[in-house]
Design a protein around this motif. Structure first.
Motif, PDB file in Angstrom:
ATOM      1  N   VAL C  88      10.217 -22.700  -2.093  1.00  0.00           N
ATOM      2  CA  VAL C  88       9.809 -21.312  -1.841  1.00  0.00           C
ATOM      3  C   VAL C  88       9.446 -21.149  -0.365  1.00  0.00           C
ATOM      4  N   GLU C  89       8.716 -22.134   0.162  1.00  0.00           N
ATOM      5  CA  GLU C  89       8.313 -22.038   1.571  1.00  0.00           C
ATOM      6  C   GLU C  89       9.525 -22.049   2.491  1.00  0.00           C
ATOM      7  N   ALA C  90      10.499 -22.867   2.184  1.00  0.00           N
ATOM      8  CA  ALA C  90      11.731 -22.892   2.995  1.00  0.00           C
ATOM      9  C   ALA C  90      12.424 -21.539   2.928  1.00  0.00           C
ATOM     10  N   ALA C  91      12.459 -20.952   1.740  1.00  0.00           N
ATOM     11  CA  ALA C  91      13.132 -19.664   1.566  1.00  0.00           C
ATOM     12  C   ALA C  91      12.429 -18.571   2.367  1.00  0.00           C
ATOM     13  N   ILE C  92      11.123 -18.520   2.261  1.00  0.00           N
ATOM     14  CA  ILE C  92      10.386 -17.456   2.953  1.00  0.00           C
ATOM     15  C   ILE C  92      10.427 -17.680   4.466  1.00  0.00           C
ATOM     16  N   THR C  93      10.375 -18.928   4.859  1.00  0.00           N
ATOM     17  CA  THR C  93      10.517 -19.255   6.278  1.00  0.00           C
ATOM     18  C   THR C  93      11.858 -18.731   6.806  1.00  0.00           C
ATOM     19  N   ALA C  94      12.877 -18.790   5.953  1.00  0.00           N
ATOM     20  CA  ALA C  94      14.197 -18.278   6.332  1.00  0.00           C
ATOM     21  C   ALA C  94      14.256 -16.757   6.160  1.00  0.00           C
ATOM     22  N   ASN C  95      13.097 -16.177   5.877  1.00  0.00           N
ATOM     23  CA  ASN C  95      12.975 -14.717   5.743  1.00  0.00           C
ATOM     24  C   ASN C  95      13.671 -14.137   4.503  1.00  0.00           C
ATOM     25  N   ALA C  96      13.910 -14.988   3.539  1.00  0.00           N
ATOM     26  CA  ALA C  96      14.564 -14.504   2.317  1.00  0.00           C
ATOM     27  C   ALA C  96      13.524 -14.004   1.311  1.00  0.00           C
ATOM     28  N   ILE C 108      -3.343 -24.287  -9.159  1.00  0.00           N
ATOM     29  CA  ILE C 108      -3.772 -22.970  -8.691  1.00  0.00           C
ATOM     30  C   ILE C 108      -3.629 -22.863  -7.179  1.00  0.00           C
ATOM     31  N   SER C 109      -4.046 -23.908  -6.492  1.00  0.00           N
ATOM     32  CA  SER C 109      -4.099 -23.795  -5.029  1.00  0.00           C
ATOM     33  C   SER C 109      -2.705 -23.570  -4.441  1.00  0.00           C
ATOM     34  N   VAL C 110      -1.722 -24.282  -4.972  1.00  0.00           N
ATOM     35  CA  VAL C 110      -0.361 -24.101  -4.454  1.00  0.00           C
ATOM     36  C   VAL C 110       0.169 -22.720  -4.835  1.00  0.00           C
ATOM     37  N   ALA C 111      -0.072 -22.302  -6.072  1.00  0.00           N
ATOM     38  CA  ALA C 111       0.382 -20.975  -6.503  1.00  0.00           C
ATOM     39  C   ALA C 111      -0.220 -19.903  -5.595  1.00  0.00           C
ATOM     40  N   GLN C 112      -1.486 -20.115  -5.256  1.00  0.00           N
ATOM     41  CA  GLN C 112      -2.163 -19.138  -4.401  1.00  0.00           C
ATOM     42  C   GLN C 112      -1.557 -19.130  -2.994  1.00  0.00           C
ATOM     43  N   ARG C 113      -1.262 -20.301  -2.471  1.00  0.00           N
ATOM     44  CA  ARG C 113      -0.676 -20.393  -1.122  1.00  0.00           C
ATOM     45  C   ARG C 113       0.664 -19.659  -1.085  1.00  0.00           C
ATOM     46  N   LEU C 114       1.492 -19.879  -2.112  1.00  0.00           N
ATOM     47  CA  LEU C 114       2.820 -19.250  -2.132  1.00  0.00           C
ATOM     48  C   LEU C 114       2.701 -17.738  -2.282  1.00  0.00           C
ATOM     49  N   THR C 115       1.757 -17.311  -3.114  1.00  0.00           N
ATOM     50  CA  THR C 115       1.565 -15.878  -3.327  1.00  0.00           C
ATOM     51  C   THR C 115       1.131 -15.209  -2.027  1.00  0.00           C
ATOM     52  N   GLU C 116       0.196 -15.873  -1.332  1.00  0.00           N
ATOM     53  CA  GLU C 116      -0.277 -15.311  -0.057  1.00  0.00           C
ATOM     54  C   GLU C 116       0.848 -15.281   0.980  1.00  0.00           C
ATOM     55  N   LEU C 117       1.624 -16.333   1.001  1.00  0.00           N
ATOM     56  CA  LEU C 117       2.735 -16.399   1.962  1.00  0.00           C
ATOM     57  C   LEU C 117       3.712 -15.242   1.741  1.00  0.00           C
ATOM     58  N   ALA C 118       4.102 -15.025   0.488  1.00  0.00           N
ATOM     59  CA  ALA C 118       5.039 -13.936   0.183  1.00  0.00           C
ATOM     60  C   ALA C 118       4.437 -12.599   0.586  1.00  0.00           C
ATOM     61  N   HIS C 119       3.130 -12.488   0.360  1.00  0.00           N
ATOM     62  CA  HIS C 119       2.446 -11.245   0.686  1.00  0.00           C
ATOM     63  C   HIS C 119       2.438 -11.017   2.211  1.00  0.00           C
ATOM     64  N   GLN C 120       2.077 -12.073   2.941  1.00  0.00           N
ATOM     65  CA  GLN C 120       2.022 -11.960   4.395  1.00  0.00           C
ATOM     66  C   GLN C 120       3.381 -11.620   4.987  1.00  0.00           C
ATOM     67  N   ARG C 121       4.415 -12.263   4.460  1.00  0.00           N
ATOM     68  CA  ARG C 121       5.753 -12.057   5.020  1.00  0.00           C
ATOM     69  C   ARG C 121       6.451 -10.872   4.373  1.00  0.00           C
TER      70      ARG C 121
END
Lengths: 383, 383, 383, 383
Positions: C88-96, C108-121
């Protein structure tokens, strides 16, 4: 909720049972629950009559003529079809009311004679088309009367059993000489047609039928219905149908069809109908009699038998709370209770009488004529 | 599990679709999943063809004659029944393979001409009797072939819909001029008969039928199948049947019956059959295609579609794991995939061809003749 | 009726798929039907990536980092659970935009990190809780919102499978290292809880759970889900649960329970729920998704999926006429179509996002904590 | 097939019935069919006793002490739960055998006292856990004993009713003072647990439970169970649970769960269980007791009740041919018949005795303790 012994002031009815097989036992239990006193029983031979009388805590009846002496209030005729006429006549001669197993007779003329006799002697004379006593059958009928379904589009269904699938299975019903010229249709098709006419309010006026003997040879003899011998032994050519299909038209022009079989593996006693009206459809399955399906274009409704809801007849025949499943036994008990109530002079809705037995004889006759001629035939008019 | 684009080295098939209604869309989606390239589409008018082409990301086809120029590999004919002949001929003239919606034609003679044409030009020519592609239909068929059911006792069933129950509902199918002289039977009864013969291995040789028009007047016009207008407006007399009942006999003497209706409230697309063998019975319900009932005297078996169990064809057509329900879409996709595979020269079992469409025309013709004459008639022989 | 390629003017989305197993194929087919162009695929090894890319007519992706170069519009993450975060991080980093298989993460912690990342980007980021897309699930939800059921009395159900009943069956899901510390509950219990909260509008706030490992040893390795090896070979101790039972209470004080099992013989994918309201009850069975049961005291109603009736969402997700059964494939297609529509800026109701994936991680965590401590625990709050 | 009056040489048992409500009537009919003579009846007041005795063609019993004079062979105790102790003691003091409605008592200590008393006085003392008498329940049990299911994976189910959903519905069962501290669980949950232990052979050793009162206020008074008043009138705070959920573990470590509710709209008396074994699963639904589902990985089997097939106990309790549906009445009749046979000194399998009533008291007590403490608790040991 029906009270089987409704009139608590009346004295118990004295009853006799002719025929002590499986169905005779069903009559006996219902009579017992309805508060009757069993005063005599007759089996296939005098010896067996003595034994069955001992087992049933009653007196043996050695010949039908003894009924005159015993003078029961009611005689239950549970003997093979070909003997019904003699036994019904003996009963009415003894001034008894009669419950006679279906088919009432193996020909129109005999059925007519018995019906007229009962009428002349003013006897209550009923035939156990007991499926009329499933509470939800009454529910559908009540909704038909109320116009809920609208004009019929199509009336269809089937009655499937498998107890004669095995070439080793047989019964007195299989032989035309004892069971009559029609077997599958006369035995169970007659139930379906009675129920269809009772519920839908339609009358079959013409039909085309085809029948099939799928098991050409069966063992010569079997005492008990619904049982299979383990060895075929000597066999004879089968002369009654294993299956029948019928297309019919009703007085008001509705098209319908029904399929009858005693050779459908896995089907035990599956009387099933679907009546399609212009507003809703109704489906009833005798093996699952505690619910019905009422179809509509937007959704379907499932009704569960329940003494707390629905039509008055549905409630009256519900002898147990919803979810405490009723079945065949309660149909029979309610049929007998209503016959006895009628004998006590009380009005009962939907009681199947000798008129209905005669009606059935006319339909069976039409099926036999059509299947032999491969043509459409008219159903001759009843009384 | 079927791989819809099985031959990964072949180049995509170029396809055209004639007819862009509900069923045209079903063809298009299946073609897409099978890796085909849509090269043209024709609707009911040139204007609509342009619009649909734009919506489908393809080119409009203005007349069937354009097919020669476009030269597609496959033409999907999804137009009203009376136009099938013209469109199939245009397709084959353009040297395309053809998938033609059922009924193939509205008369035996036309069906025969199209079948012969496809044969002469060596085109793969199929008709979407797609219910053959339910995995569990193949499972029953495979067990029939293996002798699991034994000699048939009775073959029966029904196909019930309700989309024409409302007097406001209509379609081009309702008018004999566009839909052909039989409607309910030709449209859905034909499916049932195809499936019965496909699965049971029997052939109907004679039959007696009765039909019924229960809604005598319907609105003059409706563009779209399966839809109801809210106002009747001008009506016309209906000249095709709403319901049909058929009793039949097969080449090996088995008795059967089927009931067809488009006016049964609450039944949407309920093709249902029960085939009763001397050892077991099989029941299939098209609305619940993920399980079948296999009845026996001692118990019944319920099979659930599963790529991990059962016959090779059942497994092959199971594109999803058990419990992840497949349905109509997968039938269609598998039918198209098998047609395309056949075009690529690969053998496929159970593909319904123009021969089957012609066979159906013979049965429909017999039903019409019998219903008009009220007699038993023979089904004339196919090619 | 949903049009999978709704915005006909937009250009096709370019998508990449990471993970090419059974579920990857399901994603690919849905994407194809939604008009997307597949621009790359990554399998478990570079060699397998090359092979799958050839089979799927696309390019291989050798490492997630390649996504930056390929710059797809959407990445479908279909790899084992423990790899979701990296992919997921690779995908969002690629702006997808991202569709990530559930469970979103194994903590929980990883799910939260990914959710925040998608939100930020500001990426559309969804999780395939696809059962939300059964049309009749939406029908119930719409009636809940309309107040048809009244206050909830009880929320209950189960999700039963049998693919891990055999001691020979295994998968990467069985090992905590690849599948996460919870297996049966995280894999399928999470679906049930998502659906319950989505439909009923309730939120689980506390629960008590018990889990069970009924097959203590399983084979070390299996490549493919839903398959069994024929020989056990080397085994290892199982460290994730085969079954789980949970009693829960919701924010508004409603009592509920759910049972999860992957070892119930004969149950393939039976997600089942019954929500009992003060006026009616609703039952949904994922294996029979074309009808729902709505119980009332006087009668029950059966609704069949139908684009002609019911709530707007039920109609929108009905892509086939009534009686032409839809199932799992259409759920997935509709989920992907709605995700893509959302990417194109269109509003869609009921789309399951990373927020829902994070919510699920909190519930899974509570189940694990409760099962370990044998106590009631609170579900920690999501974002 | 069971013969209700098996020993035809014995003289009829003389019985008394205490409690003449719906369930008293069920006892009376069963006793009648089993050949017993009703010698006395006691209702809620002396006046009502006189009336009911007249209706039942027997003598009124004015106080339990009269039993000593009447000296019946058997006393049927059908009074509210809190009175069971007094009435059972009066019966045994009068040297009668006893059938006492469940729950036997509202506390462990009383249940234990009654059990010991019956044991000391060597009286046959049974409790109508009548669902044990569904023939197909015996069929599953017999297959469990034969090892057909293998080691249990999971034991689960529910018992759902709706007769207390309406805030206007009430009964003596609702008040802790007359019905005992547990209502839904003690009344119907006890049936489920008895059946589970009887069929599976497992014993619950520890559990965690939660209960819920969903209808906080109900009318003060209602005479009759299963009925609703049309007006609430004065209400009181409800002090017994409407619903209960239980997670349990058995002696051999099997996980299980059960859900109990009297507020689930559309569920009338739906006792349902699924027992998942390592080889097969078994499902029984009390509202459809004529078939059971036996699940396997490759297919499921549906067994229909049939005196011609299956285990000896299934056959023995099948009093009607297959397809002639039996139900609740036959369970009760067979239970009474077996109790009476036991009184005559004949051995009967599976008769539920006071020991089972005491066992139930221990489980109910554990549920109450757990629900109050929100912890796992042990089920204390029976005698």
């Amino acid at each position: 909720m029906i009270n089987l012994e409704e009139n608590i002031n009346s004295k118990p009815l004295r009853i006799a049972i002719l025929g002590t097989g499986m169905i005779g036992e069903v009559h006996r239990r219902s009579a017992l629950l309805c508060g009757a006193t069993l005063v005599g029983a007759m089996a296939s031979t005098p010896e067996r009559s003595v034994e069955m009388a001992r087992r049933w805590h009653t007196e043996p009846i050695l010949t039908p003529a003894d009924l005159t002496t015993i003078a029961p209030d009611v005689v239950h005729v549970c003997t093979p079809n070909a003997m019904h006429a003699e036994h019904v006549e003996a009963a009415i001669t003894a001034n008894a009311h009669v419950i006679c197993e279906k088919p009432l007779a193996t020909s129109i003329s005999v059925a007519q004679r018995l019906t007229e006799l009962a009428h002349q002697r003013q006897r209550v004379a009923t035939v156990p088309y007991v499926y009329r006593f499933h509470p939800l059958v009454r529910e559908i009928r009540s909704r038909v009367t109320a116009g809920e379904f609208g004009r019929w589009q199509l009336l269809h269904g089937s009655y499937l059993q498998d107890w004669l699938l095995s070439p080793l299975a047989t019964s007195w019903r299989v032989e035309a000489a004892t069971g009559g010229p029609s077997r599958a249709f006369a035995d169970i098709g007659s139930h379906w047609c009675d129920l269809m006419e009772f519920v839908s309010g339609e009358r079959i006026t013409s039909l085309t039928a085809a029948t099939s003997i799928t098991v050409p040879e069966r063992p010569v003899k079997s005492e008990v219905s619904f049982q299979k011998s383990s060895d075929a032994g000597q066999t004879r050519k089968v002369d009654t149908e294993d299956a029948a299909t019928v297309i019919f038209k009703t007085r008001s022009g509705v098209l319908g069809s029904v399929l009858i079989s005693q050779v459908s593996a896995g089907r035990k006693n599956r009387l099933w109908f679907e009546f399609d009206g212009e507003r809703r459809s109704a489906v009833f399955d005798q093996e699952n009699p505690e619910t019905i399906w009422l179809g509509g274009e937007a959704s379907a409704e499932i009704l569960q038998r329940d003494p707390s809801y629905g039509s008055s007849e549905q409630r009256r025949l519900s002898t147990l709370p919803a979810g405490h499943s009723q079945g065949y036994a309660q149909c029979f008990e309610n049929f007998v209770a209503d016959t006895y109530a009628s004998i006590r002079g009380e009005a009962r809705e939907g009681l199947p009488t000798f008129n209905d037995g005669l009606r059935s004889a006319h339909i069976i006759d039409a099926v036999i004529r059509s299947a032999r001629s491969n043509t459409w035939v008219d159903v001759t008019a009843s009384l």
